[in-house]
Design a protein around this motif. Structure first.
Motif, PDB file in Angstrom:
ATOM      1  N   ALA A   1       0.828  -1.207   0.000  1.00 39.64           N
ATOM      2  CA  ALA A   1       0.000   0.000   0.000  1.00 39.64           C
ATOM      3  C   ALA A   1       0.863   1.258   0.000  1.00 39.64           C
TER       4      ALA A   1
ATOM      5  N   SER B   1       1.843   2.011  -3.557  1.00 39.67           N
ATOM      6  CA  SER B   1       0.747   2.159  -4.510  1.00 39.67           C
ATOM      7  C   SER B   1       0.869   3.465  -5.297  1.00 39.67           C
TER       8      SER B   1
ATOM      9  N   TRP C   1      -1.691   5.141  -6.015  1.00 40.53           N
ATOM     10  CA  TRP C   1      -2.801   5.940  -5.493  1.00 40.53           C
ATOM     11  C   TRP C   1      -2.409   6.548  -4.157  1.00 40.53           C
TER      12      TRP C   1
ATOM     13  N   SER D   1      -4.134   8.179  -2.042  1.00 43.79           N
ATOM     14  CA  SER D   1      -5.110   7.951  -0.967  1.00 43.79           C
ATOM     15  C   SER D   1      -4.855   6.605  -0.285  1.00 43.79           C
ATOM     16  N   LEU D   2      -4.466   5.610  -1.034  1.00 38.80           N
ATOM     17  CA  LEU D   2      -4.148   4.301  -0.444  1.00 38.80           C
ATOM     18  C   LEU D   2      -2.887   4.406   0.403  1.00 38.80           C
TER      19      LEU D   2
END
Length: 64
Positions: free
Chosen positions: A3, A6, A8, A10-11
């Motif tokens: 994570a 990632s 992203w 937000s992740l």
């Protein structure tokens, strides 16, 4: 760990918040490292390092 890598943001932020909730010396050390890498001003205002540092600071504040 995945994570935190990632694409992203937000992740990644959720992963940092989770590290704060889990605690432990290793996680707290990593949160402090994120805070130390915070970029100040300039073109890097919206950099990942700044986002990570702000998330880490928030996570550490919630622990207190």
């Amino acid at each position: 760990e995945a994570a935190l890598e990632s694409k992203w943001w937000s992740l990644r932020v959720v992963a940092i918040q989770t590290m704060g909730r889990w605690g432990g010396a290793e996680n707290l050390e990593r949160l402090n490292a994120f805070m130390a890498a915070r970029a100040e001003g300039g073109r890097r205002y919206f950099s990942w390092e700044r986002v990570a540092a702000d998330a880490a600071k928030s996570a550490l504040m919630r622990r207190e």
